[in-house]
Design an enzyme around this catalytic site. Structure first.
Site, PDB file in Angstrom:
ATOM      1  N   PRO A  88      -2.645   5.635   2.631  1.00 51.85           N
ATOM      2  CG  PRO A  88      -3.224   7.098   4.352  1.00 51.85           C
ATOM      3  CD  PRO A  88      -3.217   5.642   3.971  1.00 51.85           C
ATOM      4  CB  CYS A  89       1.934   6.619   0.001  1.00 52.63           C
ATOM      5  SG  CYS A  89       1.118   6.284  -1.554  1.00 52.63           S
ATOM      6  CG  HIS A  90      -2.598  10.872  -0.572  1.00 52.92           C
ATOM      7  ND1 HIS A  90      -3.150   9.606  -0.441  1.00 52.92           N
ATOM      8  CD2 HIS A  90      -3.423  11.715   0.083  1.00 52.92           C
ATOM      9  CE1 HIS A  90      -4.276   9.704   0.250  1.00 52.92           C
ATOM     10  NE2 HIS A  90      -4.454  10.964   0.591  1.00 52.92           N
TER      11      HIS A  90
END
Length: 170
Positions: free
Chosen positions: A133-135
């Site tokens: 999850p880079c978001h």
């Protein structure tokens, strides 16, 4: 050999890639760095891992936290892989700053400081979006910085996880 499949999400079509070790890619079709780590020789085939990834995405896009992890096969540099491992550990609905990730890396390496910019460059090249999850990574003041899938998708993903705060700056 990498195998690919497609998934229709509420935020657009997604391509998923995997090899015999784990997931190697998940991209919104047309996003920045689309299929960056996809081998030239690949085959569209519905493997067990790709089916599991689609089940994970079904749960995720229903607004729930998936209760299972998928095997991941990072294919970046050693530094990128280390950053992506940290991303993979960020809890659902939570965010972390680039600086916090840099601090973790510095501590692991026995350094006083690590570049948040270097971390940002590695985060930006994460090839397994959503599942890694880079978001969930935000700027120092909670501002929403770049996302290869687009800032509007980043906001929607954070809202889905109830991790978006209206006062965060775009």
């Amino acid at each position: 050999m990498q195998y690919t499949g497609k998934y229709q999400s509420p935020l657009g079509e997604i391509m998923i890639a995997a090899d015999e070790k784990g997931l190697t890619g998940l991209w919104f079709v047309g996003q920045k760095y689309f299929a960056r780590y996809l081998d030239e020789e690949n085959e569209e085939k519905e493997t067990h891992l790709l089916k599991d990834a689609k089940k994970w995405l079904d749960v995720y896009f229903s607004g729930k936290e998936p209760n299972f992890k998928l095997p991941i096969h990072f294919t970046g540099t050693d530094f990128q892989n280390e950053v992506w491992e940290i991303l993979y550990s960020i809890p659902y609905g939570k965010t972390m700053t680039y600086g916090e990730i840099a601090d973790i890396l510095a501590k692991r390496r026995g350094l006083k400081k690590m570049s948040a910019r270097a971390v940002g460059a590695a985060v930006g090249k994460n090839g397994i979006s959503i599942i890694v999850p880079c978001h969930r990574v935000v700027g120092a003041n909670g501002n929403l910085t770049g996302y290869a899938g687009g800032i509007s998708r980043k906001i929607e993903l954070l809202k889905l996880e109830k991790g978006y705060r209206e006062n965060e700056k775009q």
